[in-house]
Design a protein around this motif. Structure first.
Motif, mmCIF file in Angstrom:
data_model
loop_
_atom_site.group_PDB
_atom_site.id
_atom_site.type_symbol
_atom_site.label_atom_id
_atom_site.label_comp_id
_atom_site.label_asym_id
_atom_site.label_seq_id
_atom_site.Cartn_x
_atom_site.Cartn_y
_atom_site.Cartn_z
ATOM 1 N N ARG A 180 -11.660 -1.340 0.385
ATOM 2 C CA ARG A 180 -11.053 -1.645 1.693
ATOM 3 C C ARG A 180 -11.571 -0.677 2.760
ATOM 4 N N PRO A 181 -11.520 -1.087 4.021
ATOM 5 C CA PRO A 181 -11.986 -0.163 5.072
ATOM 6 C C PRO A 181 -11.005 0.991 5.264
ATOM 7 N N LEU A 183 -8.408 3.076 7.223
ATOM 8 C CA LEU A 183 -7.431 2.600 8.219
ATOM 9 C C LEU A 183 -7.095 3.686 9.232
ATOM 10 N N GLN A 261 -4.894 0.513 -7.239
ATOM 11 C CA GLN A 261 -3.729 1.351 -6.960
ATOM 12 C C GLN A 261 -2.988 0.859 -5.707
ATOM 13 N N THR A 262 -1.791 1.314 -5.520
ATOM 14 C CA THR A 262 -0.995 0.928 -4.354
ATOM 15 C C THR A 262 -1.766 1.286 -3.068
ATOM 16 N N GLY A 263 -1.799 0.358 -2.181
ATOM 17 C CA GLY A 263 -2.450 0.600 -0.893
ATOM 18 C C GLY A 263 -3.949 0.367 -0.922
ATOM 19 N N SER A 264 -4.484 -0.158 -2.038
ATOM 20 C CA SER A 264 -5.943 -0.343 -2.113
ATOM 21 C C SER A 264 -6.376 -1.699 -1.532
ATOM 22 N N GLY A 265 -5.408 -2.542 -1.186
ATOM 23 C CA GLY A 265 -5.771 -3.817 -0.537
ATOM 24 C C GLY A 265 -5.573 -5.047 -1.415
ATOM 25 N N LYS A 266 -4.748 -4.946 -2.449
ATOM 26 C CA LYS A 266 -4.537 -6.105 -3.350
ATOM 27 C C LYS A 266 -3.840 -7.249 -2.608
ATOM 28 N N SER A 267 -2.720 -6.881 -1.950
ATOM 29 C CA SER A 267 -1.969 -7.939 -1.240
ATOM 30 C C SER A 267 -2.820 -8.506 -0.120
ATOM 31 N N PHE A 268 -3.585 -7.630 0.541
ATOM 32 C CA PHE A 268 -4.443 -8.123 1.627
ATOM 33 C C PHE A 268 -5.452 -9.127 1.064
ATOM 34 N N SER A 381 5.222 -3.296 -4.724
ATOM 35 C CA SER A 381 3.988 -2.718 -5.252
ATOM 36 C C SER A 381 4.174 -2.280 -6.710
HETATM 37 N N1 LIG Z 1 -10.214 -5.527 3.634
HETATM 38 C C1 LIG Z 1 -9.285 -5.049 4.464
HETATM 39 N N2 LIG Z 1 -9.453 -5.085 5.792
HETATM 40 C C2 LIG Z 1 -8.523 -4.602 6.633
HETATM 41 N N3 LIG Z 1 -7.354 -4.055 6.231
HETATM 42 C C3 LIG Z 1 -7.134 -3.962 4.928
HETATM 43 C C4 LIG Z 1 -8.057 -4.467 3.967
HETATM 44 N N4 LIG Z 1 -7.559 -4.243 2.732
HETATM 45 C C5 LIG Z 1 -6.359 -3.668 2.912
HETATM 46 N N5 LIG Z 1 -6.092 -3.513 4.218
HETATM 47 C C6 LIG Z 1 -4.887 -2.881 4.783
HETATM 48 O O1 LIG Z 1 -4.582 -1.779 3.966
HETATM 49 C C7 LIG Z 1 -3.189 -1.628 3.783
HETATM 50 C C8 LIG Z 1 -2.824 -1.636 2.293
HETATM 51 O O2 LIG Z 1 -3.229 -2.854 1.751
HETATM 52 P P1 LIG Z 1 -2.302 -3.680 0.799
HETATM 53 O O3 LIG Z 1 -0.893 -3.640 1.217
HETATM 54 O O4 LIG Z 1 -2.947 -4.993 0.660
HETATM 55 O O5 LIG Z 1 -2.459 -2.858 -0.504
HETATM 56 P P2 LIG Z 1 -1.830 -3.146 -1.915
HETATM 57 O O6 LIG Z 1 -2.805 -2.659 -2.898
HETATM 58 O O7 LIG Z 1 -1.421 -4.528 -2.034
HETATM 59 O O8 LIG Z 1 -0.555 -2.232 -1.893
HETATM 60 P P3 LIG Z 1 0.825 -2.485 -2.624
HETATM 61 O O9 LIG Z 1 0.561 -2.315 -4.082
HETATM 62 O O10 LIG Z 1 1.713 -1.460 -2.023
HETATM 63 O O11 LIG Z 1 1.238 -3.889 -2.281
HETATM 64 C C9 LIG Z 1 -2.552 -2.759 4.517
HETATM 65 O O12 LIG Z 1 -2.170 -2.304 5.796
HETATM 66 C C10 LIG Z 1 -3.674 -3.764 4.661
HETATM 67 O O13 LIG Z 1 -3.524 -4.557 5.811
#
Ligand SMILES: Nc1ncnc2c1ncn2[C@@H]1O[C@H](COP(=O)(O)OP(=O)(O)OP(=O)(O)O)[C@@H](O)[C@H]1O
Length: 526
Positions: A180-181, A183, A261-268, A381
């Motif tokens: 992910r980029p 932030l 891991q949490t916050g790595s962008g899975k949900s995104f 998460s």
């Molecule tokens: N490819 C991307 N481009 C832009 N923003 C991103 C990208 N991937 C993730 N993000 C941003 O990074 C943050 C964390 O991403 P996200 O919530 O998807 O992580 P996660 O792994 O699903 O975390 P959790 O396990 O807490 O749900 C969010 O604000 C999301 O919008």
């Protein structure tokens, strides 16, 4: 005296004469009186007769009067009738005159129309001949269409076979890595993407000081089916996944996991944002499935779709589409050995008619997860979410039937115990242990499936080691297609966690299912 005597005699004679005369007169009078009486009788009779006649005449008169009145009435009615008839005749005369004019006009019109009819008939004859030509052409075209449809159906069956072969050659288990980029202004880990051609490699580097004070540099290289750099868009990621969405309309089971891991962008990656550009893999895959189903309609395919959305938290299943805010029901996983179908008791399976409906469903699930998250400390998460789209297709023209499923899984954060700060918190410890157990169970299942695919047919697959693998048993086994998207954080502080994730993903990536063996390079450590 004599004179007197004479006079008396005279008088006496006179008296006698007079008496005679009187007698005569009396007789006459009597006779006349009788005559008078008889005349009076006659008069009476005449009067009575006259009266009777008068009465008769009166009756007659009255009758005549009545007759006259009735005749008058009749006359008046006849006059009225006559008046009306006259008026009617006048009206009819007017109509007749009007119609005569109209008839003249119509006659003229008729002549014109007859002329026109003649022309039209000639035209019609021409058109009929043209129609016959077109009918013959149409019949030929119809025949051609039937042939083409038949060819299209045959080529669709062939396409399915070839598509599946391509998917198998690509490997039935594929692993993508996505970084992910950044932030914020946080320190960035050193990540390199040396393979600019095929985008299959990622290198992580770190430098540290050894005990002797010397600088120690470490490089780790990992190779996957595809590595997506931070700038890669959702559309670019989906381009690689869309083939799998096609497979599930062809009747295959597909599982896509987002690991990291949490916050790595899975949900995104899986759900994405609200805009079209940021929409994640779930809405894109669902839209693709509906689009493909619609396209295949012309080749005789009719599809029915249904969806369910579950969450596995602490090895317990919750229905994200259930009623009320929080699901308190106990759900059990059942596998039907005959049909290969998996069902979960007491969960809502929603028939889906359009991709818009799926979006509403996802929003509902999302809102329920948000409620749960506030109730239970960022639980989203710490839980796996599994969206399943089941597809049943039938082609009455070819008699083919296919049943596929698309499982899109957002896995719980993979961070290790120390990092998550869970060690001191009993509840958190249990959560983390459950997550670790289920993630390693997933790794074990995929690895075992890989070994089986390499010929070890008697290999036991430990599906029962976690709720997640047990739930997805039928979707992971056999000719299923599995894709794991490894999400990485670009942060320097997450380097070790990223390395762990990369090692886990490498274990999965070294697995093959199906006919093609993957090209993988071992990780290098300097
Ligand atoms: N490819 C991307 N481009 C832009 N923003 C991103 C990208 N991937 C993730 N993000 C941003 O990074 C943050 C964390 O991403 P996200 O919530 O998807 O992580 P996660 O792994 O699903 O975390 P959790 O396990 O807490 O749900 C969010 O604000 C999301 O919008």
């Amino acid at each position: 005296m004599e004179a007197e005597r004479t006079k008396v005699a005279e008088l006496h004679a006179n008296q006698l004469a007079m008496s005679q005369q009187l007698a005569i007169a009396r007789t006459q009078e009597m006779a006349q009186r009788r005559e008078l009486d008889s005349a009076s009788d006659e008069i009476d009779q005449l009067r009575r007769r006259h009266t009777r006649e008068l009465e008769d005449l009166d009756v007659d008169l009255r009758r005549k009067d009545r007759e006259i009145r009735s005749l008058r009435d009749e006359l008046s009615t006849c006059q009225d009738d006559l008046q009306r008839e006259r008026e009617t005749v006048a009206g009819l005369k007017a109509t007749l005159s009007h119609q005569s004019t109209a008839q003249v006009a119509l006659s003229t019109q008729l002549s014109a129309m007859q002329a026109q009819h003649g022309a039209t008939q000639a035209q019609l004859d021409g058109q009929h001949r043209a129609y016959l030509d077109v009918t013959i052409e149409l019949e030929a075209a119809r025949k051609r269409i039937t042939e083409l449809e038949h060819e299209a159906r045959e080529s669709e069956t062939l396409r399915r076979k070839l598509h599946n072969q391509v998917q198998e050659l690509k490997g039935n288990i594929r692993v993508f890595c996505r970084v992910r980029p950044l932030l914020s202004e946080e320190a960035k880990a050193r990540m390199l993407f040396p393979d600019k051609m095929d985008h299959k490699e990622i290198v992580l580097s770190s430098s540290s000081e050894s005990a002797t004070g010397q600088e120690r540099k470490d490089d780790w290289m990992f190779s996957f089916d595809r590595v997506f750099e931070p700038h890669c868009s959702q559309a670019e990621v989906f381009e690689e996944i869309s083939q799998l969405a096609q497979s599930c309309t062809d009747g295959y089971n597909v599982c896509v996991f987002a690991y990291g891991q949490t916050g790595s962008g899975k949900s995104f990656t899986m759900e994405g944002g609200q805009t079209e550009a940021t929409a994640g893999m779930i809405p894109r895959a669902v839209e693709q499935v509906f689009r493909v189903a619609e396209q295949l309609r012309s080749k005789g395919w009719e599809y029915k779709m249904e969806g369910q959305f579950l969450e596995i938290y602490n090895e317990t299943i919750n229905d994200l589409l259930g009623k009320g805010e929080f699901d308190k029901k106990k759900h059990e996983i059942k596998h039907d050995a005959k049909t290969g179908r998996t069902t979960v008791t007491d969960v809502n399976v929603v028939p889906l008619a359009s991709s818009t409906q799926v979006r509403t469903l996802l929003a509902l699930a999302q809102s329920r997860r948000t409620v749960a998250a506030t109730l239970m400390n960022e639980r989203s998460s710490r839980s796996h979410s599994v969206f399943t789209l089941r597809i049943h297709g039938e082609n009455p023209l070819t008699g083919e039937v296919c049943e596929g499923s698309l499982n899109l899984v957002d896995l719980a954060g993979s961070e290790r115990l120390e990092k998550s700060g869970a060690a001191g918190d009993k509840e958190r410890l249990k959560e983390t242990q459950n997550i670790n157990r289920s993630l390693s169970a997933l790794g074990d299942v995929i690895a075992a499936l890989g070994e089986k695919g390499e010929g070890k047919n008697d290999k036991h697959i430990p599906y029962r080691n976690s709720k997640l693998t047990y739930l997805l048993q039928n979707s992971l086994s056999g000719n299923s297609k599995t894709l794991m998207v490894l999400n990485l954080s670009p942060l320097a502080t997450h380097l070790n966690e990223s390395l762990c994730s990369l090692r886990f993903a490498t274990k999965v990536n070294n697995t093959t299912i199906g006919t093609a063996k993957k090209q993988t390079r071992a990780a290098i450590t300097s």
